[in-house]
Design a protein around this motif. Structure first.
Motif, PDB file in Angstrom:
ATOM      1  N   ASN A 141       0.937  -1.369  -0.071  1.00 36.33           N
ATOM      2  CA  ASN A 141       0.202   0.071  -0.068  1.00 36.33           C
ATOM      3  C   ASN A 141       0.821   1.239   0.173  1.00 36.33           C
ATOM      4  N   PRO A 142       0.807   2.110  -1.097  1.00 38.11           N
ATOM      5  CA  PRO A 142       1.641   3.196  -1.257  1.00 38.11           C
ATOM      6  C   PRO A 142       1.349   4.300  -0.109  1.00 38.11           C
ATOM      7  N   ASP A 143      -0.198   4.463   0.228  1.00 41.09           N
ATOM      8  CA  ASP A 143      -0.591   5.242   1.244  1.00 41.09           C
ATOM      9  C   ASP A 143      -0.378   6.802   0.932  1.00 41.09           C
ATOM     10  N   ILE A 144      -0.639   7.094  -0.041  1.00 39.62           N
ATOM     11  CA  ILE A 144      -0.373   8.862  -0.674  1.00 39.62           C
ATOM     12  C   ILE A 144      -1.748   9.568  -0.299  1.00 39.62           C
ATOM     13  N   ASP A 145      -1.445  10.872  -0.388  1.00 37.08           N
ATOM     14  CA  ASP A 145      -2.718  11.817  -0.447  1.00 37.08           C
ATOM     15  C   ASP A 145      -3.252  11.976  -1.866  1.00 37.08           C
ATOM     16  N   LEU A 192      -1.816  10.773 -13.901  1.00 33.48           N
ATOM     17  CA  LEU A 192      -0.708  10.570 -14.329  1.00 33.48           C
ATOM     18  C   LEU A 192       0.264  10.728 -12.909  1.00 33.48           C
ATOM     19  N   ARG A 193      -0.068  12.254 -12.498  1.00 32.39           N
ATOM     20  CA  ARG A 193       0.760  12.191 -11.125  1.00 32.39           C
ATOM     21  C   ARG A 193       0.649  11.330  -9.862  1.00 32.39           C
ATOM     22  N   LEU A 194      -0.804  10.862  -9.710  1.00 31.63           N
ATOM     23  CA  LEU A 194      -0.811   9.827  -8.801  1.00 31.63           C
ATOM     24  C   LEU A 194      -0.346   8.589  -8.997  1.00 31.63           C
ATOM     25  N   ALA A 195      -0.424   7.968 -10.063  1.00 29.01           N
ATOM     26  CA  ALA A 195       0.086   6.690 -10.533  1.00 29.01           C
ATOM     27  C   ALA A 195       1.642   6.699  -9.970  1.00 29.01           C
ATOM     28  N   GLU A 196       2.389   7.998 -10.825  1.00 27.76           N
ATOM     29  CA  GLU A 196       3.660   8.134 -10.529  1.00 27.76           C
ATOM     30  C   GLU A 196       4.113   8.155  -8.996  1.00 27.76           C
ATOM     31  N   GLN A 197       3.241   9.008  -8.167  1.00 33.73           N
ATOM     32  CA  GLN A 197       3.628   9.176  -6.985  1.00 33.73           C
ATOM     33  C   GLN A 197       3.286   7.940  -6.018  1.00 33.73           C
ATOM     34  N   LYS A 198       2.477   7.063  -6.401  1.00 29.08           N
ATOM     35  CA  LYS A 198       2.196   5.634  -5.621  1.00 29.08           C
ATOM     36  C   LYS A 198       3.458   4.821  -6.053  1.00 29.08           C
ATOM     37  N   ARG A 245       6.520   5.799  -6.636  1.00 29.37           N
ATOM     38  CA  ARG A 245       7.784   6.535  -6.108  1.00 29.37           C
ATOM     39  C   ARG A 245       7.742   6.256  -4.407  1.00 29.37           C
ATOM     40  N   ALA A 246       6.433   6.217  -4.201  1.00 33.18           N
ATOM     41  CA  ALA A 246       6.147   6.365  -2.409  1.00 33.18           C
ATOM     42  C   ALA A 246       6.922   4.674  -1.947  1.00 33.18           C
ATOM     43  N   LEU A 247       7.009   3.959  -2.830  1.00 33.13           N
ATOM     44  CA  LEU A 247       7.381   2.611  -2.146  1.00 33.13           C
ATOM     45  C   LEU A 247       8.881   2.352  -3.084  1.00 33.13           C
ATOM     46  N   ALA A 248       9.473   3.269  -3.670  1.00 27.02           N
ATOM     47  CA  ALA A 248      10.931   3.127  -4.147  1.00 27.02           C
ATOM     48  C   ALA A 248      11.882   2.778  -2.988  1.00 27.02           C
ATOM     49  N   SER A 277      -0.820   2.769 -10.451  1.00 26.21           N
ATOM     50  CA  SER A 277      -2.040   2.870 -11.264  1.00 26.21           C
ATOM     51  C   SER A 277      -2.941   3.786 -10.459  1.00 26.21           C
ATOM     52  N   ASP A 278      -3.562   4.956 -11.313  1.00 22.00           N
ATOM     53  CA  ASP A 278      -4.677   5.573 -10.633  1.00 22.00           C
ATOM     54  C   ASP A 278      -5.630   5.985 -11.681  1.00 22.00           C
TER      55      ASP A 278
END
Length: 206
Positions: A30-34, A48-54, A56-59, A70-71
């Protein structure tokens, strides 16, 4: 490119089921992003932003993986975003607004190599033409499926198909939350073909 373990940056059971169809081993986290949109942000830019943010949150916690983010964002013709309704009243309102409308679903997809930083990104469009829905049809549907955790207030893989007059797009899986055709394109671009066995690891000669 060297194949790495695959990580799906999602807790969604729908995305997990879709990815399992490729018969590739993968993990989930779970990437747990805003997911709050920024002022003036378009639906495509948000997806696009949320998919990439998810991804990168786990990188940092999964440093040697191919991470899939994916979002999905849905919007009415006037640009109004349709989020996950979370409750019956909000879902009723969303389906009433969607009745007779052409609703666009935009699914952002990211494939991130957390070892090298290489990244692939795209936004997959899919359009849904809703039937003219009677209030009792909306009520019956929501009572039966309770799709309160789904963007747009329906499950396409269930009775939700009865809500639509027409579907338009290259991959109906994107409507569920993960555009598999585009993901396969990305995997193949990095020499990982789900239809072929992976290359055996190379051994160094003495």
């Amino acid at each position: 490119m060297k194949a790495l373990p695959i990580l799906l940056a999602s807790s969604s059971p729908y995305r997990r089921e879709l990815l399992s169809r490729l018969e590739l081993p993968f993990e989930c986290a779970n990437p747990d992003i805003d997911e709050t949109p920024t002022p003036g942000e378009s639906a495509e830019a948000l997806a696009l932003r949320l998919a990439e943010q998810k991804a990168r949150a786990l990188a940092t916690t999964h440093r040697n993986h191919w991470i899939i983010g994916s979002d999905q964002v849905a919007c009415l013709p006037d640009g109004t975003l349709l989020n996950k309704p979370e409750n019956h009243d909000a879902a009723t309102h969303q389906l009433a607004r969607s009745s007779g409308q052409h609703v666009q679903f935009l699914t952002g997809l990211t494939l991130l190599n957390s070892e090298t930083g290489d990244i692939q990104r795209l936004c997959e469009p899919f359009s849904v033409h809703f039937r003219d829905l009677l209030p009792e049809e909306i009520e019956t549907y929501l009572r039966k499926e309770q799709p309160y955790d789904c963007a747009g207030s329906f499950r396409m893989e269930g009775l939700g198909i009865a809500l639509f007059d027409k579907l338009e797009g290259r991959d109906p899986n994107s409507l569920i939350g993960l555009p598999l055709i585009a993901l396969i394109d990305m995997l193949r671009a990095w020499d990982r073909n789900p239809l072929l066995p992976p290359e055996p690891p190379q051994t160094r000669s003495a």
